[in-house]
Design a protein around this motif. Structure first.
Motif, PDB file in Angstrom:
ATOM      1  N   CYS A  92       1.406  -7.202   0.868  1.00  0.00           N
ATOM      2  CA  CYS A  92       1.128  -6.170  -0.129  1.00  0.00           C
ATOM      3  C   CYS A  92       2.427  -5.901  -0.887  1.00  0.00           C
ATOM      4  N   PHE A  93       2.300  -5.236  -1.996  1.00  0.00           N
ATOM      5  CA  PHE A  93       3.480  -4.992  -2.839  1.00  0.00           C
ATOM      6  C   PHE A  93       3.699  -3.488  -2.981  1.00  0.00           C
ATOM      7  N   VAL A  94       4.908  -3.074  -2.667  1.00  0.00           N
ATOM      8  CA  VAL A  94       5.248  -1.652  -2.735  1.00  0.00           C
ATOM      9  C   VAL A  94       6.304  -1.487  -3.834  1.00  0.00           C
ATOM     10  N   VAL A  95       5.973  -0.695  -4.835  1.00  0.00           N
ATOM     11  CA  VAL A  95       6.934  -0.449  -5.919  1.00  0.00           C
ATOM     12  C   VAL A  95       7.435   0.981  -5.781  1.00  0.00           C
ATOM     13  N   ALA A 131       5.179  -6.164   3.785  1.00  0.00           N
ATOM     14  CA  ALA A 131       5.205  -5.525   2.456  1.00  0.00           C
ATOM     15  C   ALA A 131       6.406  -6.037   1.660  1.00  0.00           C
ATOM     16  N   VAL A 132       6.150  -6.405   0.413  1.00  0.00           N
ATOM     17  CA  VAL A 132       7.246  -6.789  -0.484  1.00  0.00           C
ATOM     18  C   VAL A 132       7.677  -5.516  -1.196  1.00  0.00           C
ATOM     19  N   ILE A 133       8.912  -5.109  -0.942  1.00  0.00           N
ATOM     20  CA  ILE A 133       9.369  -3.828  -1.504  1.00  0.00           C
ATOM     21  C   ILE A 133      10.188  -4.060  -2.776  1.00  0.00           C
ATOM     22  N   ILE A 134       9.769  -3.398  -3.832  1.00  0.00           N
ATOM     23  CA  ILE A 134      10.407  -3.565  -5.146  1.00  0.00           C
ATOM     24  C   ILE A 134      11.007  -2.227  -5.558  1.00  0.00           C
ATOM     25  N   GLY A 140       1.953   4.132   7.651  1.00  0.00           N
ATOM     26  CA  GLY A 140       0.594   4.392   8.150  1.00  0.00           C
ATOM     27  C   GLY A 140      -0.441   4.218   7.043  1.00  0.00           C
ATOM     28  N   ILE A 141      -0.124   4.686   5.855  1.00  0.00           N
ATOM     29  CA  ILE A 141      -1.048   4.564   4.713  1.00  0.00           C
ATOM     30  C   ILE A 141      -1.225   3.073   4.368  1.00  0.00           C
ATOM     31  N   ILE A 142      -0.100   2.351   4.382  1.00  0.00           N
ATOM     32  CA  ILE A 142      -0.161   0.924   4.023  1.00  0.00           C
ATOM     33  C   ILE A 142      -0.955   0.145   5.074  1.00  0.00           C
ATOM     34  N   LYS A 143      -0.710   0.432   6.345  1.00  0.00           N
ATOM     35  CA  LYS A 143      -1.378  -0.314   7.423  1.00  0.00           C
ATOM     36  C   LYS A 143      -2.859   0.034   7.537  1.00  0.00           C
ATOM     37  N   ALA A 144      -3.214   1.234   7.104  1.00  0.00           N
ATOM     38  CA  ALA A 144      -4.618   1.677   7.219  1.00  0.00           C
ATOM     39  C   ALA A 144      -5.543   0.875   6.318  1.00  0.00           C
ATOM     40  N   LYS A 145      -4.975   0.169   5.348  1.00  0.00           N
ATOM     41  CA  LYS A 145      -5.814  -0.594   4.390  1.00  0.00           C
ATOM     42  C   LYS A 145      -6.381  -1.842   5.052  1.00  0.00           C
ATOM     43  N   LYS A 159      10.379  -1.027   5.525  1.00  0.00           N
ATOM     44  CA  LYS A 159      10.284  -2.487   5.704  1.00  0.00           C
ATOM     45  C   LYS A 159      10.164  -2.845   7.188  1.00  0.00           C
ATOM     46  N   GLU A 160      10.902  -2.078   8.032  1.00  0.00           N
ATOM     47  CA  GLU A 160      10.816  -2.311   9.486  1.00  0.00           C
ATOM     48  C   GLU A 160       9.392  -2.055   9.989  1.00  0.00           C
ATOM     49  N   ARG A 161       8.758  -1.054   9.414  1.00  0.00           N
ATOM     50  CA  ARG A 161       7.420  -0.661   9.875  1.00  0.00           C
ATOM     51  C   ARG A 161       6.311  -1.493   9.242  1.00  0.00           C
ATOM     52  N   ALA A 162       6.550  -1.982   8.050  1.00  0.00           N
ATOM     53  CA  ALA A 162       5.535  -2.805   7.358  1.00  0.00           C
ATOM     54  C   ALA A 162       6.210  -4.099   6.883  1.00  0.00           C
ATOM     55  N   PRO A 163       6.471  -5.025   7.820  1.00  0.00           N
ATOM     56  CA  PRO A 163       7.280  -6.206   7.470  1.00  0.00           C
ATOM     57  C   PRO A 163       6.642  -7.132   6.426  1.00  0.00           C
TER      58      PRO A 163
END
Lengths: 203, 312
Positions: free
Chosen positions: B59-62, B92-95, B307-312, B86-90
């Motif tokens: 997923c992509f996090v901006v 995820a691409v963080i921008i 938690g929000i990201i992983k819930a998807k 990033k540690e919690r949602a490895p």
């Protein structure tokens, strides 16, 4: 009393403003006041012209159009006030004096260049309108002895008639303004933006 | 000296008010000039990636910073938060390279007439922790938040930001043919910009979720268009209360506003973050203050977002 004093006392709703505006030579000051108001208003609307990608010449034509529209609106609105004073209150005010009062009520528009301020500008526009309405009420009170409530009722009825007329004939006025700007219609930035984006996404 | 200062205080405030008014007057011109020039919206093509190259939960996090940002770099505490995330949602691409207060992603110290001034203010605030230096950058960026929320200029501003977010997504490997989820995290005034960008980004195939951290925002159509909006709010954050106060669309008196409609449709969740403040020690990214259970504020914020990201 010069134009600057007229503006200052008009903003303060002082009685001498209306006496000066209706005195011989007052017309010159009122004309200058309206010109300043129109220039300020067009500066406040420069954003709309940017959005419509208007050229400098189109912008200048727009300023002339705004001046014409403002004078026309002043004539119509003062006519509405005159009618409501005559028929609702049984008075016989001088139409030229009512025009002078309405012209003074445009004084707050000298600040309308501030309308360009994002978000706050939308509120300021309403403040200038209410301030103008109060000046009209003060003028009717000082020159014709109308109580604030009567003045408000006359101006209010005038306002309603004016906006009803604007609803019927506003389209025609807009067309004239657009013609002066050399456009068929105003650019709706949201629609244009979505169209551009969709074109890119479906590429 | 003190007497002289006090007697001239009125003049100093008047001068400051005039400068702020000037900043506010010129605020819309950056986006208007971009719009009125021959605007180029063509975006680069992206090579299609092989299935094996793409993580399962990609997923992509901006991240869009708050009004204190100058566009050069994020504050250390914000970097710390993004590292924790990033540690919690490895997957995820963080921008974080989109400056939310410029339609052309031009930092305050970039190619602009007042770059020297903002550069000086930015350097000065790093050396001396004075609110005076913070103020000028904050005032300039608050005006851009106002541009974003203004119905006259907002559609243009938001298109510019959406274009920059989309460009950043593409350069970080986002493939528009896949429907990888996109999360827009907006801190403070960045929340408004995130919702503004969502107005257009929701036209992508990907679900777009907006997470505001102490977000100050208006009633904007992005609230209805986004997949969901999560508002992280600290109980001691007074700045966040400015949104419901300043924007009439957020008042209960406007039942047809985007905000009230979104609330009724269950598209907005308010997340209580505990006794966090808006900015400074004790804010959402603080590592030196803990909740009752011993979790630092920064960890808690990262936990909630992950938690929000992983819930998807």
């Amino acid at each position: 009393m010069g134009t600057w004093e007229l503006i200052k006392s008009g903003l303060e709703l002082r009685p001498e403003t209306f006496e000066q505006a209706t005195a011989p030579g007052g017309l010159k000051h009122l004309a200058l006041l309206l010109t300043i108001a129109v220039i300020s208003k067009s500066l406040g609307e420069v954003g709309v012209l940017y959005i419509n990608r208007a050229t400098r010449l189109q912008y200048l034509r727009g300023v002339v159009g705004s001046l014409a529209a403002l004078i026309f609106a002043a004539l119509v609105w003062s006519g509405c006030i005159w009618l409501s004073c005559r028929f609702a209150l049984g008075m016989n005010p001088d139409y030229a004096v009512v025009i002078a009062i309405v012209a003074v009520s445009y004084t707050p528009l000298i600040f309308s260049f501030l309308d360009i301020i994002p978000h706050l500008g939308l509120l300021l526009f309403k403040i200038w309108s209410i301030w103008g309405l109060l000046i009209t009420v003060a003028g009717l009170h000082h020159l014709y002895g109308l109580s604030p409530l009567q003045g408000l009722a006359c101006s209010g009825v005038g306002w309603v008639i004016f906006y009803s007329l604007n609803t019927f004939f506003g389209g025609a006025a807009e067309k004239v303004k657009l013609r002066l700007l050399g456009r068929d219609q105003w650019v709706n930035p949201k629609e244009a933006a979505v169209a551009l984006l969709e074109k890119e996404l479906t590429r | 000296m003190m007497d002289w200062l006090l007697s001239n205080l009125g003049y100093a405030f008047t001068l400051m008010a005039l400068i702020v008014a000037a900043i506010a007057i010129v605020a819309p011109f950056e986006s208007l000039k971009w719009w009125s020039a021959d605007m180029e919206l063509t975006l680069p093509d992206v090579p299609e990636r092989k299935a094996g190259e793409i993580p399962k939960d990609e997923c992509f996090v901006v991240y869009l910073t708050g009004i204190g940002g100058s566009g050069d770099s994020l504050a250390r505490r914000e970097f710390g938060f993004l590292e924790r995330l990033k540690e919690r949602a490895p997957d995820a691409v963080i921008i974080h390279d989109v400056f939310p207060f410029s339609v052309t992603n031009n930092p305050l110290t970039g190619d602009r007439p007042l770059a020297w001034f903002f550069g000086a203010m930015h350097r000065a605030r790093l050396k001396a922790k004075s609110i005076f230096f913070e103020f000028w950058i904050g005032a300039r960026n608050v005006c851009q938040v106002a541009v974003c929320s203004d119905p006259r200029y907002g559609p243009i501003y938001n298109l510019g930001i959406a274009k920059e977010v989309y460009r950043a997504l593409l350069s970080h490997g986002y493939d528009p043919r896949r429907a990888s989820p996109v999360y827009l995290i907006g801190y403070s005034g960045g929340g408004q910009v995130a919702l503004g960008a969502a107005c257009y980004l929701t036209r992508l195939r990907s679900p777009v979720t907006v997470i505001t951290v102490g977000g100050v925002f208006s009633s904007i159509p992005g609230l209805l268009l986004a997949d969901h909006v999560h508002c992280l709010v600290g109980s001691k954050d007074r700045t966040v209360k400015l949104g419901p106060l300043m924007f009439p669309g957020r008042w209960p008196l406007a039942p047809r506003s985007a905000w009230n409609k979104a609330r009724r449709r269950g598209k907005v969740s308010i997340v209580d973050m505990g006794p966090m403040i808006h900015s400074g020690r004790g804010d959402y990214f603080t590592r030196s203050v803990t909740l009752e259970d011993g979790t630092t504020y920064a960890d808690h914020t990262a936990d909630v977002v992950a938690g929000i990201i992983k819930a998807k």
